[in-house]
Write a protein that holds these residues in place. Structure first.
Motif, PDB file in Angstrom:
ATOM      1  N   ILE A  73      28.935 -35.059 -39.442  1.00 40.83           N
ATOM      2  CA  ILE A  73      29.761 -34.315 -40.408  1.00 40.83           C
ATOM      3  C   ILE A  73      28.997 -33.040 -40.691  1.00 40.83           C
ATOM      4  CG2 ILE A  73      30.851 -34.338 -42.681  1.00 40.83           C
ATOM      5  CD1 ILE A  73      30.994 -37.384 -42.500  1.00 40.83           C
TER       6      ILE A  73
ATOM      7  N   HIS B  39      32.754 -40.701 -35.250  1.00 44.08           N
ATOM      8  CA  HIS B  39      33.547 -39.509 -35.595  1.00 44.08           C
ATOM      9  C   HIS B  39      32.734 -38.218 -35.616  1.00 44.08           C
ATOM     10  CE1 HIS B  39      37.032 -41.884 -37.026  1.00 44.08           C
ATOM     11  NE2 HIS B  39      36.091 -42.769 -37.305  1.00 44.08           N
TER      12      HIS B  39
ATOM     13  N   LEU C 296      33.275 -34.505 -37.676  1.00 39.41           N
ATOM     14  CA  LEU C 296      34.014 -33.639 -38.598  1.00 39.41           C
ATOM     15  C   LEU C 296      33.247 -32.326 -38.640  1.00 39.41           C
ATOM     16  CD1 LEU C 296      34.691 -36.088 -41.607  1.00 39.41           C
ATOM     17  CD2 LEU C 296      36.200 -35.590 -39.693  1.00 39.41           C
TER      18      LEU C 296
ATOM     19  N   TRP D  97      39.767 -34.920 -29.392  1.00 35.63           N
ATOM     20  CA  TRP D  97      40.231 -34.202 -30.594  1.00 35.63           C
ATOM     21  C   TRP D  97      41.322 -35.035 -31.259  1.00 35.63           C
ATOM     22  CZ3 TRP D  97      43.300 -28.951 -30.450  1.00 35.63           C
ATOM     23  CH2 TRP D  97      43.457 -28.486 -31.766  1.00 35.63           C
ATOM     24  N   GLN D  98      41.123 -35.395 -32.541  1.00 33.29           N
ATOM     25  CA  GLN D  98      42.063 -36.283 -33.249  1.00 33.29           C
ATOM     26  C   GLN D  98      42.951 -35.536 -34.227  1.00 33.29           C
ATOM     27  OE1 GLN D  98      42.528 -39.449 -32.661  1.00 33.29           O
ATOM     28  NE2 GLN D  98      40.712 -40.119 -31.549  1.00 33.29           N
TER      29      GLN D  98
ATOM     30  N   VAL E   1      38.695 -28.666 -41.064  1.00 34.61           N
ATOM     31  CA  VAL E   1      37.717 -29.624 -40.569  1.00 34.61           C
ATOM     32  C   VAL E   1      38.291 -30.168 -39.265  1.00 34.61           C
ATOM     33  CG1 VAL E   1      36.433 -31.732 -41.055  1.00 34.61           C
ATOM     34  CG2 VAL E   1      37.131 -30.233 -42.948  1.00 34.61           C
TER      35      VAL E   1
ATOM     36  N   TRP F 298      38.539 -32.666 -36.562  1.00 33.71           N
ATOM     37  CA  TRP F 298      38.224 -34.104 -36.521  1.00 33.71           C
ATOM     38  C   TRP F 298      38.369 -34.595 -35.081  1.00 33.71           C
ATOM     39  CZ3 TRP F 298      42.533 -38.071 -37.520  1.00 33.71           C
ATOM     40  CH2 TRP F 298      42.040 -39.375 -37.363  1.00 33.71           C
TER      41      TRP F 298
ATOM     42  N   SER G 113      36.686 -37.812 -32.072  1.00 39.26           N
ATOM     43  CA  SER G 113      35.959 -39.085 -31.975  1.00 39.26           C
ATOM     44  C   SER G 113      35.296 -39.195 -30.616  1.00 39.26           C
ATOM     45  CB  SER G 113      36.916 -40.264 -32.180  1.00 39.26           C
ATOM     46  OG  SER G 113      37.905 -40.233 -31.175  1.00 39.26           O
TER      47      SER G 113
ATOM     48  N   LEU H  45      35.243 -36.741 -47.488  1.00 36.75           N
ATOM     49  CA  LEU H  45      35.093 -36.758 -46.023  1.00 36.75           C
ATOM     50  C   LEU H  45      34.216 -37.915 -45.536  1.00 36.75           C
ATOM     51  CD1 LEU H  45      34.777 -32.950 -45.179  1.00 36.75           C
ATOM     52  CD2 LEU H  45      36.787 -34.415 -44.986  1.00 36.75           C
TER      53      LEU H  45
ATOM     54  N   ILE I  90      35.257 -41.611 -44.088  1.00 35.49           N
ATOM     55  CA  ILE I  90      35.596 -42.020 -42.715  1.00 35.49           C
ATOM     56  C   ILE I  90      34.512 -42.932 -42.118  1.00 35.49           C
ATOM     57  CG2 ILE I  90      34.498 -40.064 -41.497  1.00 35.49           C
ATOM     58  CD1 ILE I  90      37.965 -41.457 -40.637  1.00 35.49           C
TER      59      ILE I  90
END
Ligand SMILES: C[S@@+](CC[C@H](N)C(=O)[O-])C[C@H]1O[C@@H](n2cnc3c(N)ncnc32)[C@H](O)[C@@H]1O
Length: 250
Positions: free
Chosen positions: A34, A99, A101, A123-124, A149, A151, A153, A193, A196
């Motif tokens: 993050i 993840h 971010l 890319w989510q 942001v 996000w 994975s 955030l 997650i």
């Protein structure tokens, strides 16, 4: 590189260049990255981008003064190449299903999403930070009211392990929770955030600045690994993380 690590503490922080530090971290060691890297934004020309960060990002008549920060000078192509390098290392250091971010503004959003995918992340989506009325109104223009942001994975997300439902737009005034960095993020934003990350997980922020991500991670009962190039902001991060730990233990 300076490293502060006490086994009794739930965090490790490193002072030095993020890319160099990331290369020394083991594979699949963290649950999430993050981070809020230098955006290298704030101007259309190379000369404009190279201006001090305080000139680019700060309204000096209304905002508290903090020192300029490092690394905010690259053009779009330089940013794409550089971000692809550190995002690749972050990908390696994150466990499968973990993840990413990564904060960015509107100007650099397409370059950041390209870099994320070049580095192998899936890319989510995008989470929007709505800065509410914390930005100047400008006549004849839309308010510049949001940052983003990105996000992603590492491979597929295992939603069964941590079935949280999180907001896609987070309204938080920029000055809420106090400021410790020229472009520091508000603590209540980071508190949301880190939701997650599964309980007991580890968060990495290779561009920690004053360690707002770390403060939120520790408060959520998570572990934190951080890096920062600037000696001044590294010292601020050390103080904030130590104070947060004391507050939790009380
Ligand atoms: C946008 S700020 C992060 C602010 C942070 N989110 C906070 O709330 O305090 C980005 C930080 O990355 C640091 N930085 C820039 N280039 C770096 C590099 N190559 N390695 C490590 N840190 C770097 C800057 O000094 C700056 O403090």
């Amino acid at each position: 590189m300076t490293t502060r690590h006490t086994t009794a503490l739930p965090y490790v922080i490193h002072r030095g260049d993020a890319l160099r530090i990331l290369r020394e971290l083991p594979d699949a060691a963290v649950d999430a990255v993050i981070t809020d890297p230098p955006y290298c934004s704030g101007a259309q020309t190379m000369a404009g981008r190279a201006r001090p960060t305080g000139d680019k990002y700060i309204n000096k008549s209304t905002q508290t003064q903090f020192p300029d920060f490092e690394g905010d000078f690259r053009d779009q192509r330089g940013f794409l190449a550089w971000a692809s390098l550190w995002l690749s290392e972050c990908h390696r250091v994150t466990r499968p299903g973990g993840h990413l971010l990564a904060f960015i503004d509107w100007r650099m959003l397409p370059t950041m999403t390209d870099a994320v995918q070049v580095a192998g992340w899936v890319w989510q989506g995008i989470v929007v930070w709505d800065k509410t009325n914390g930005c100047r109104p400008q006549r004849g223009r839309f308010r510049s009211q949001s940052e983003y942001v990105v996000w992603a994975s590492r491979g597929a997300i295992d939603t069964a392990t941590h079935p949280v439902v999180l907001p896609g737009v987070i309204p938080v005034h920029p000055s809420r929770g106090g400021k410790h960095h020229q472009v520091g993020k508000p603590e209540p934003l980071m508190d949301q955030l880190v939701g997650i990350v599964p309980p007991g997980g580890t968060v990495l922020d290779p561009f920690m600045g004053s360690a707002t991500t770390g403060v939120a991670a520790l408060r959520a009962g998570l572990q934190f690994v951080g890096a920062e190039l600037s000696a001044g902001y590294f010292a601020t991060a050390e103080q904030r993380l130590a104070a947060t730990c004391k507050g939790i233990q009380r």
